[in-house]
Design a protein around this motif. Structure first.
Motif, PDB file in Angstrom:
ATOM      1  N   ILE A 128      38.582  31.413  49.369  1.00  0.00           N
ATOM      2  CA  ILE A 128      38.139  32.811  49.248  1.00  0.00           C
ATOM      3  C   ILE A 128      37.332  33.042  47.980  1.00  0.00           C
ATOM      4  O   ILE A 128      36.648  34.057  47.856  1.00  0.00           O
ATOM      5  CB  ILE A 128      39.346  33.769  49.296  1.00  0.00           C
ATOM      6  CG1 ILE A 128      40.251  33.540  48.078  1.00  0.00           C
ATOM      7  CG2 ILE A 128      40.122  33.614  50.588  1.00  0.00           C
ATOM      8  CD1 ILE A 128      41.371  34.556  47.960  1.00  0.00           C
ATOM      9  N   GLN A 155      40.311  30.260  53.266  1.00  0.00           N
ATOM     10  CA  GLN A 155      39.668  31.300  54.078  1.00  0.00           C
ATOM     11  C   GLN A 155      40.147  31.139  55.524  1.00  0.00           C
ATOM     12  O   GLN A 155      39.960  30.083  56.139  1.00  0.00           O
ATOM     13  CB  GLN A 155      38.150  31.119  54.002  1.00  0.00           C
ATOM     14  CG  GLN A 155      37.343  32.175  54.720  1.00  0.00           C
ATOM     15  CD  GLN A 155      37.362  33.504  53.997  1.00  0.00           C
ATOM     16  OE1 GLN A 155      38.175  34.360  54.375  1.00  0.00           O
ATOM     17  NE2 GLN A 155      36.533  33.681  52.992  1.00  0.00           N
ATOM     18  N   GLY A 159      34.288  34.905  48.515  1.00  0.00           N
ATOM     19  CA  GLY A 159      34.080  34.646  49.924  1.00  0.00           C
ATOM     20  C   GLY A 159      33.499  33.282  50.218  1.00  0.00           C
ATOM     21  O   GLY A 159      33.409  32.900  51.391  1.00  0.00           O
TER      22      GLY A 159
END
Length: 814
Positions: free
Chosen positions: A750, A719, A801
């Motif tokens: 992610i 990320q 996420g």
């Protein structure tokens, strides 16, 4: 292993089962044969036994070594080595049991105790009842060398296990039969003790009236010795022989007689008795059992009691049976209180014919007819019928009445009693049901049953015996049974009765069993399995019971099964060899194709990449932006194609790897991978947190590739907004019921959607386009293939996420 000895041993095992009933001998023989079949150095058979109290305990046999070599060690427990066998989950075969992952896991020895037999090769087969599917026990074989037992050994021992299960089941049935026979003998002795101990005279006479058995009370009542009574005609006790004949005919017709009468003693004096007679089978023939009770003293007591009417009434009303009297017309003039206690109402309501209203309607007309018939003929009135008591309960009664006369000899009426016999009737019904059941079983069993007397002459054959021999009972009663069905050997030699195991049972007073060849009435020979059991009373042999079974069909089926099994094994072995060869050829050709295809594909791709880079470097100043972009695209595509080809070749080689498993230190492997990826880890500012990892059995090169692909994936899908954290930890787990280790790999990249958790392991599957993230979509497919190759499991969890986790479960070293 040579074919001929194998089948000779299998045939020997089959003979042991068919000819031996004693459990310990059968299982010892099966253990010895199993050890020879498997080529084992030593073997054992652990099996469950139930004693007479119904309690279970374990016995065992040992083969190949002295029993002392094992007796000092405890019985085997349900450890992970032994549990599959004792729970009947299947056959276990190890080339080297000490190398198994779950070996040495259990305290207190963590392996074989000191002094234990040196087991390396290990073969264990459960013995399962073919009828109840219960685990009877297990056959265990071992050898100090590795790789001794083969698939052929396994199949042969499984066949021996089936034979062992049948043997133990037969032995258990035989032991149950012995216990039943012992109980019957005990009951017979109890009945004889009761017969001799009863205070009432008990005399058994045959159809001609000849006395065949008496008890001590009969000798006392009639004044004879035992020897004097045996052979005496029972009519000697009667003033009029025709009175005896009438009673005898009543009993032999199936009815019961009873009453009171004056009998003649040996010294000529008279004795008053209350008697009862009934027909029953004694020594296979109809006889009559006559029970008499000396009531002389009772009669004197009754005469004394009659002097007091009040005392007489008290006694009669207190009687447990109903007492009644009629007048000369047959009308009831007296009935005692017992009847009222049973049916209710008043005494007055039961006089005349009122008592008949309490008799069940279904029996009423019959009882009325029986009473009037006896009354008219001045004969004894005997009847059994049901009454309804005041509680509503229906019970059986027995009524007995006789005519009585005045002092001048004129007829005065009938007097009698009514007894409650409901309990007796129920017992008789149960006995009749049991006798019917025994007769049904005997007449319908497929087992041939014979009964011989002390002269070896057949006195009974059930239908199965008649069908098997071709003879009817009356055709084999002139001489010993041996001379009808067993007098000649199949080769024509004479078979003396003295050499016959069946006929030895009686003189030796010992049961014999085995296999013989009988002769049918039509002259053909046929094999049988038999058990001959002597019948001994008071130490004197009186006969023999023979159980026999025609084994012609069994032997034919056994031969067919052996032939078919041999053919099937040969066909199966040939098919396995053919299929194995085909698979090896296909795997070799696929590997060759993958290598050639990789080389042939990489060469033009390499040239495209090289010449594209040369063009880019030489023409970089003269190319416009569009052309430069196209050239970069060509170079990047060629590089990706080269990586893809390498990944495909690595993926194809995983399943063809012949690298041996070894102890792999996961700490060293992960540290080496981190060293190799030091530059990209620093570029991504990744933080690595590695726990204390275990040592497992595996292929270090493949395990390194597994961790490299996982870490590379984490670096690729980091990320951008936060620092990458990668953690690798471990815990314990179970895999197929055995101890395993669980590797837990997590990152905060992610992530992915959970519904994609299975798809990410598919080859070429990508979560993102190649413009977003480079790669071939093969990395995680290689990871899963490595885990599968190590007989493990992998599971992925993720949240878009937030990051991803991979749980990898691999077998642990035990």
């Amino acid at each position: 292993m040579q074919t001929k000895p194998v089948f000779e041993l299998l045939y020997e095992a089959s003979k042991a089962i068919a000819s031996e009933i004693e459990l310990q001998k059968v299982v010892q023989r099966v253990t010895d044969i199993g050890r020879e079949l498997a080529g084992a150095q030593f073997g054992a058979f652990f099996y469950n036994v139930i004693d007479q109290k119904g309690e279970s305990y374990i016995l065992y046999t040992i083969s190949g070594v002295p029993r002392e070599a094992f007796s000092k060690f405890p019985m085997p427990r349900n450890t992970k080595i032994f549990e599959p066998t004792f729970s009947a989950r299947g056959t276990v075969r190890y080339d080297d049991v000490t190398k198994e992952s779950h070996y040495g896991e259990n305290p207190p020895y963590h392996g074989m105790p000191k002094g234990h037999l040196p087991v390396r090769s290990y073969l264990a087969v459960p013995v399962v009842s073919p009828f109840t599917q219960e685990a009877i026990g297990g056959l265990f074989f071992g050898h100090s060398e590795t790789g001794v037992f083969t698939e052929e050994s396994e199949k042969l021992i499984e066949g021996v296990a089936v034979q062992a299960a049948i043997a133990i089941t037969n032995a258990r049935l035989f032991e149950e039969k012995k216990r039943t026979e012992e109980k019957l003998v005990e009951q017979r002795e109890q009945y004889r003790s009761i017969f001799n101990a009863t205070s009432d005279s008990a005399i058994i006479y045959d159809e001609n009236g000849t006395i065949v058995e008496v008890n001590p009370a009969a000798c006392q009542v009639y004044g004879y010795s035992y020897d004097e009574l045996i052979g005496l005609n029972a009519s000697k006790f009667f003033k009029l022989p025709e009175d005896f004949i009438a009673l005898k005919e009543i009993a032999l017709s199936g009815r019961e007689y009873s009453g009171k009468h004056a009998r003649i003693r040996k010294d000529g004096s008279l004795v008053e008795v209350e008697f009862k007679g009934v027909r029953f089978i004694f020594r296979d023939k109809p006889h009559v059992l006559s029970i008499s009770k000396d009531i002389t003293s009772e009669k004197k007591t009754k005469e004394a009691l009659q002097q007091s009417e009040k005392l007489s009434n008290l006694v009669m009303n207190a009687s447990p049976v109903t007492l009644w009297m009629t007048d000369a017309e047959g009308e009831t003039i007296y009935i005692n209180q017992t009847w009222i206690d049973w049916v209710g109402g008043t005494i007055e309501s039961q006089l005349g014919n009122g008592w008949l209203n309490c008799v069940l309607e279904a029996d009423r007309d019959r009882v009325r007819t029986e009473f009037r018939g006896a009354f008219t003929a001045r004969k004894q009135f005997i009847s059994e019928y049901q009454i309804r008591r005041k509680t509503g309960e229906v019970r059986w009664c027995f009524s007995l009445g006789s005519p009585y006369y005045n002092k001048d000899g004129s007829f005065s009426g009938y007097a009698g009693s009514v007894s409650d016999i409901d309990d007796r009737k129920k017992v008789e019904e149960r006995l009749a049901s049991q006798n019917s059941l025994i007769n049904t079983i005997t007449n319908n069993t497929l087992q041939a049953l014979f009964l011989m007397n002390d002269k070896q002459v057949c006195t009974y054959m059930n239908p199965a015996a008649e069908q098997m021999t071709g003879y009817r009972l009356h055709e084999v009663q002139e001489k010993p049974l041996h001379y009808y069905i067993h007098h000649t050997h199949p080769d024509g030699r004479h078979f003396p009765i003295e050499d016959c195991a069946i006929d030895r049972a009686l003189p030796t007073q010992a049961q014999t069993k085995g296999e013989e060849v009988f002769i049918h009435k039509d002259g053909h020979f046929y094999p049988v399995a038999f058990i001959a059991s002597p019948i001994v009373e008071n130490g004197i042999p009186i006969g023999t019971v023979i159980e026999a079974r025609d084994t012609t069909e069994e032997k034919r089926i056994e031969q067919e099964l052996r032939s078919k099994e041999q053919q099937a094994m040969q066909m199966l072995e040939e098919k396995v060899r053919e299929r194995t060869y085909e698979l090896e050829q296909m795997n070799y050709e696929l590997l060759q194709f993958a290598s050639v295809a990789s080389h042939d594909l990489k060469e033009p791709v390499r040239k495209i990449a090289v010449f594209s880079k040369i063009l880019r470097d030489r023409l970089s100043d003269s190319l416009d932006a569009s052309a430069a972009k196209y050239l970069r695209t060509i170079v990047n595509s060629a590089d990706r194609m080269a990586v893809l080809i390498d990944d495909l070749l690595s993926f194809s080689r995983l399943s063809n790897s012949k690298v041996e498993f070894e102890n792999a230190d996961l700490n060293k492997i992960v540290n080496q991978v981190i060293t190799d990826l030091e530059l990209p880890i620093k570029e991504n500012h990744a933080v690595m947190t590695i726990g204390d990892l275990p040592i497992i059995k595996g292929i270090p090169l493949q395990l390194g590739q597994l961790f490299q692909n996982l870490i590379s994936n984490s670096l690729k899908f980091a990320q951008p907004e936060r620092q990458l954290h990668i953690t690798i930890g471990t815990s314990t787990a179970e895999l197929d019921g055995k101890l395993a280790i669980k590797l837990i790999y997590c990152d905060n990249g992610i992530g992915f959607k959970q519904n994609q958790a299975e798809k990410i392991f598919e080859i070429f599957y990508r979560l993102h386009s190649k413009d977003q993230y480079e790669g071939t979509g093969i990395g995680l497919a290689i990871v899963k293939k490595i885990v599968d190759f190590h007989k493990g499991e992998i599971r992925a969890t993720g949240k878009e996420g937030e990051g991803a986790c991979f749980e990898i479960v691999l077998p642990a070293i035990i």
